[in-house]
Design a protein around this motif. Structure first.
Motif, mmCIF file in Angstrom:
data_model
loop_
_atom_site.group_PDB
_atom_site.id
_atom_site.type_symbol
_atom_site.label_atom_id
_atom_site.label_comp_id
_atom_site.label_asym_id
_atom_site.label_seq_id
_atom_site.Cartn_x
_atom_site.Cartn_y
_atom_site.Cartn_z
ATOM 1 N N HIS A 22 54.839 126.520 32.708
ATOM 2 C CA HIS A 22 54.491 127.594 31.479
ATOM 3 C C HIS A 22 56.667 128.211 31.673
ATOM 4 C CE1 HIS A 22 55.622 131.366 34.371
ATOM 5 N NE2 HIS A 22 54.651 130.155 35.084
ATOM 6 N N PHE A 24 59.228 131.148 30.547
ATOM 7 C CA PHE A 24 60.815 132.181 31.255
ATOM 8 C C PHE A 24 59.823 133.861 30.458
ATOM 9 C CE2 PHE A 24 64.640 135.150 31.961
ATOM 10 C CZ PHE A 24 64.230 134.911 33.390
ATOM 11 N N THR A 25 59.610 134.388 32.144
ATOM 12 C CA THR A 25 59.232 135.559 31.620
ATOM 13 C C THR A 25 57.423 135.780 31.461
ATOM 14 O OG1 THR A 25 59.539 136.522 29.281
ATOM 15 C CG2 THR A 25 61.419 137.331 31.276
ATOM 16 N N SER A 26 56.770 134.751 31.001
ATOM 17 C CA SER A 26 55.561 134.655 30.769
ATOM 18 C C SER A 26 54.483 134.022 32.129
ATOM 19 C CB SER A 26 54.866 133.477 29.732
ATOM 20 O OG SER A 26 54.204 133.621 28.922
ATOM 21 N N ASN A 27 53.789 133.025 31.739
ATOM 22 C CA ASN A 27 52.446 132.627 32.531
ATOM 23 C C ASN A 27 51.651 131.616 32.596
ATOM 24 O OD1 ASN A 27 49.955 133.664 31.160
ATOM 25 N ND2 ASN A 27 51.542 135.975 31.483
ATOM 26 N N THR A 49 51.742 129.085 38.889
ATOM 27 C CA THR A 49 52.553 130.243 38.376
ATOM 28 C C THR A 49 53.807 130.338 38.582
ATOM 29 O OG1 THR A 49 50.403 131.712 38.353
ATOM 30 C CG2 THR A 49 52.578 132.773 37.875
ATOM 31 N N HIS A 53 57.007 135.257 38.562
ATOM 32 C CA HIS A 53 55.861 135.613 37.143
ATOM 33 C C HIS A 53 54.680 136.313 37.072
ATOM 34 C CE1 HIS A 53 59.782 133.309 36.082
ATOM 35 N NE2 HIS A 53 59.393 132.922 34.481
ATOM 36 N N GLY A 54 54.017 137.211 35.863
ATOM 37 C CA GLY A 54 53.507 138.147 36.273
ATOM 38 C C GLY A 54 53.740 138.958 36.632
ATOM 39 N N LEU A 60 60.320 139.614 39.565
ATOM 40 C CA LEU A 60 60.857 138.813 39.007
ATOM 41 C C LEU A 60 62.344 138.201 39.204
ATOM 42 C CD1 LEU A 60 60.164 136.280 37.057
ATOM 43 C CD2 LEU A 60 60.364 137.963 35.482
ATOM 44 N N TRP A 68 61.747 128.258 41.632
ATOM 45 C CA TRP A 68 60.769 127.584 40.056
ATOM 46 C C TRP A 68 60.930 126.160 40.498
ATOM 47 C CZ3 TRP A 68 64.069 131.319 36.780
ATOM 48 C CH2 TRP A 68 64.225 132.756 37.491
ATOM 49 N N TYR A 132 60.837 142.147 28.398
ATOM 50 C CA TYR A 132 59.910 141.701 29.142
ATOM 51 C C TYR A 132 59.445 143.351 30.135
ATOM 52 C CZ TYR A 132 57.069 140.182 33.688
ATOM 53 O OH TYR A 132 56.375 139.966 34.709
ATOM 54 N N TYR A 136 56.011 145.468 30.342
ATOM 55 C CA TYR A 136 55.068 145.511 31.100
ATOM 56 C C TYR A 136 54.637 146.456 30.907
ATOM 57 C CZ TYR A 136 53.437 144.169 35.670
ATOM 58 O OH TYR A 136 52.436 143.755 36.974
#
Length: 245
Positions: A22, A24-27, A49, A53-54, A60, A68, A132, A136
Motif C-alpha cells: 500500500h 504512504f500514510t495509508s493502509n 501493513t 501505518h494506521g 508513524l 517498510w 495525515y 487522523y
C-alpha cells in the motif's frame, strides 16, 4: 475515540501469488478491492501493513524505509512459507517504490507499479504527514484547538525518516536498470504531473524485455479505489495472466 489500526489481509485464490503493498500514510485497505478481484481470478494475495501505518502520525514518524522494506521482505517470505514458488508484486506509491526495489533484489515473476514517485523531496513528504495527522486527529474526535496544538508539537519532532524515504526513492531510481522481470507501469492522468514523469522514467530505465506503461484518464493518485478502479483491476489481471508462471 481510539482508532483500530487496519490489519494485513491474505486471500487464498490459487497457485499464483501476488504481494500487494500500500501507499504512504495509508493502509492495506488501498489494496482490498484489487486483492479480492485477483482472488476471484485464481490468484492468492497478501497485503502487509507497513510499520507505523494506521497509527497516529507521531508514531508513524518513528518508523522509516528500513522498517517498510523489512515488512515487504516478510510478506514475500510469508508467501514463500505458504508454498508459493512464483510471486509477483504490485505496489501503490510507496508500495510501488518497494516493489521496484524487490524487482532489483529478489526473484519476482513480475512488478506492477501504480502512482509511483521517482522524484520526491522530504519537505513535500512532511506536508503529507501533516495532512495525515490532521485527518487522523479529526477521526479521533479531537476539537480544532487541540488539533492545532498537537500539530504545532508534531512540527518540532525529528523528520529523519522522511529524509530516508527521499533517499530510498533516489536509490531505487538510480538502480532501475537492475530490473529484468516483466514490469507494468500505471499512472493516473488526474494525478500530479510528476507521477507521469516518474512512470516514464521507470519505463525507460528498467532492463525488462517485457514492459508496458499506461495512463488512466479518470484516475487520481489512489488508482485502486478511484473511478477507473475496475479497468485498473482488469488491466493488472491481464498483465499477470501473461507472465511465465
Amino acid at each position: 475515540m481510539k482508532l483500530l489500526p487496519p490489519k494485513p489481509f491474505y486471500y487464498e485464490g490459487g497457485e499464483r501469488a501476488v504481494l500487494l503493498l500500500h501507499s504512504f500514510t495509508s493502509n492495506p485497505n488501498d489494496m482490498k478491492k484489487l486483492g479480492s478481484y485477483l482472488q476471484q481470478n485464481q490468484y492468492s494475495c497478501y497485503a502487509p501493513t507497513l510499520s507505523g501505518h494506521g497509527l497516529p502520525a507521531e508514531d508513524l514518524l518513528t518508523y522509516g524505509p528500513a522498517d517498510w522494506w523489512q515488512d515487504a521482505l516478510n510478506g514475500y517470505q510469508l508467501l514463500k512459507g505458504k508454498g508459493f514458488e512464483h510471486i509477483a508484486v504490485a505496489g501503490l506509491s510507496l508500495g510501488g517504490v518497494l516493489s521496484l526495489k524487490m524487482g532489483q533484489e529478489l526473484k519476482v515473476n513480475g512488478v506492477v507499479t501504480l502512482s509511483v514517485p521517482m522524484y520526491k523531496e522530504a519537505a513535500v513528504l512532511k506536508e503529507r504527514i501533516i495532512y495525515y495527522a490532521k485527518r487522523y486527529k479529526q477521526l479521533e474526535g479531537k476539537d480544532g484547538k487541540q488539533i492545532e496544538s498537537e500539530i504545532a508539537k508534531l512540527d518540532h519532532l525529528p523528520f529523519d525518516s522522511l529524509t530516508d524515504f527521499e533517499q530510498l526513492i533516489n536509490q531505487t531510481r538510480d538502480q532501475l536498470s537492475r530490473i529484468t522481470s516483466p514490469v507494468h507501469v500505471l499512472y493516473g492522468e488526474l494525478d500530479d504531473p510528476s507521477y507521469k514523469t516518474s512512470a516514464e522514467k521507470i519505463f525507460e530505465s528498467v532492463a525488462s524485455d517485457q514492459k508496458t506503461i499506461k495512463g488512466f484518464a479518470n484516475s487520481k493518485h489512489l488508482m485502486t479505489l478511484g473511478k477507473d478502479m475496475n479497468t485498473v483491476n482488469q488491466d493488472i489481471l491481464a498483465f499477470l495472466n501473461e507472465l511465465n508462471w
